[in-house]
Design a protein around this motif. Structure first.
Motif, PDB file in Angstrom:
ATOM      1  N   GLY A  38      28.454  39.326 -41.177  1.00 24.55           N
ATOM      2  CA  GLY A  38      28.531  38.933 -39.448  1.00 24.55           C
ATOM      3  C   GLY A  38      29.512  39.879 -39.018  1.00 24.55           C
ATOM      4  N   GLY A  39      30.724  40.200 -39.694  1.00 22.79           N
ATOM      5  CA  GLY A  39      31.680  41.099 -39.391  1.00 22.79           C
ATOM      6  C   GLY A  39      31.347  42.337 -39.228  1.00 22.79           C
ATOM      7  N   THR A  42      29.359  42.843 -36.325  1.00 25.72           N
ATOM      8  CA  THR A  42      30.027  42.990 -35.090  1.00 25.72           C
ATOM      9  C   THR A  42      30.920  44.367 -35.183  1.00 25.72           C
ATOM     10  OG1 THR A  42      30.524  40.763 -35.168  1.00 25.72           O
ATOM     11  CG2 THR A  42      31.984  41.969 -33.906  1.00 25.72           C
ATOM     12  N   SER A  43      31.264  44.821 -36.134  1.00 24.15           N
ATOM     13  CA  SER A  43      31.984  46.205 -36.106  1.00 24.15           C
ATOM     14  C   SER A  43      30.855  47.247 -35.802  1.00 24.15           C
ATOM     15  CB  SER A  43      32.517  46.630 -37.571  1.00 24.15           C
ATOM     16  OG  SER A  43      33.630  45.606 -37.775  1.00 24.15           O
ATOM     17  N   ARG A  45      28.175  47.034 -33.887  1.00 24.83           N
ATOM     18  CA  ARG A  45      28.117  46.776 -32.700  1.00 24.83           C
ATOM     19  C   ARG A  45      29.089  47.359 -31.751  1.00 24.83           C
ATOM     20  NH1 ARG A  45      27.950  41.682 -31.726  1.00 24.83           N
ATOM     21  NH2 ARG A  45      29.732  41.789 -30.395  1.00 24.83           N
ATOM     22  N   GLN A  46      30.549  47.076 -31.991  1.00 25.02           N
ATOM     23  CA  GLN A  46      31.370  47.647 -31.378  1.00 25.02           C
ATOM     24  C   GLN A  46      31.688  49.055 -31.291  1.00 25.02           C
ATOM     25  OE1 GLN A  46      34.801  45.431 -32.955  1.00 25.02           O
ATOM     26  NE2 GLN A  46      34.232  43.638 -31.380  1.00 25.02           N
ATOM     27  N   LEU A 112      24.016  40.699 -24.680  1.00 28.16           N
ATOM     28  CA  LEU A 112      25.404  40.041 -24.921  1.00 28.16           C
ATOM     29  C   LEU A 112      26.330  40.317 -23.543  1.00 28.16           C
ATOM     30  CD1 LEU A 112      26.377  41.003 -28.468  1.00 28.16           C
ATOM     31  CD2 LEU A 112      25.735  38.700 -27.545  1.00 28.16           C
ATOM     32  N   SER A 115      30.484  40.251 -23.901  1.00 28.37           N
ATOM     33  CA  SER A 115      31.189  41.159 -24.280  1.00 28.37           C
ATOM     34  C   SER A 115      31.236  42.648 -23.673  1.00 28.37           C
ATOM     35  CB  SER A 115      30.998  41.133 -26.131  1.00 28.37           C
ATOM     36  OG  SER A 115      29.581  41.716 -26.088  1.00 28.37           O
TER      37      SER A 115
END
Length: 130
Positions: A38-39, A42-43, A45-46, A112, A115
């Motif tokens: 999951g992390g 997220t990384s 995507r960012q 999203l 965000s």
């Protein structure tokens, strides 16, 4: 005294205790792997959001004023560009020739909307007053 034959192996209680310990360790391992994946998502995507914001900001600065201030790309990202006068830290002899402008691009993913990623840059533009 009665001699009982020796049996090799584990008792039922020992086997159940080993199974319980293994199950707890497996659950902990699955939780760690799930959190890690999951992390990483997220990384990733960012990073993609930041790269897209950088590309939009560079294109806006280079092609100014042709790129629209709002837009959407492939139904994935929406962007908004905001300009405002930048604060001057020093005064020089060229201040009358250029205006400092802070250009900010805010990128939001369509799926999203809560965000958002914002990237800012200060650019110098020729003054409109001659």
């Amino acid at each position: 005294m009665i001699n009982r034959p020796l049996r090799s192996g584990f008792t039922l209680l020992e086997s159940m205790a080993a199974f319980a310990i293994s199950a707890i360790a497996l659950v902990a391992l699955i939780a760690i792997v799930t959190q890690s994946v999951g992390g990483q998502a997220t990384s990733t995507r960012q990073y993609a959001d930041a790269s897209f914001a950088r590309a939009i900001l560079e294109e806006y600065i280079v092609t100014y004023p042709r790129l629209p201030r709002k837009g959407m790309y492939k139904q994935v990202w929406q962007w908004t560009i905001i300009e405002r006068p930048a604060e001057r830290l020093r005064v020089s002899q060229f201040d009358s020739d250029f205006d400092l402008v802070e250009v900010a691009v805010r990128v939001t993913r369509v799926e999203l909307p809560t965000s958002a990623f914002t990237l800012k840059r200060v650019v110098a533009r020729r003054s409109s007053v001659d």
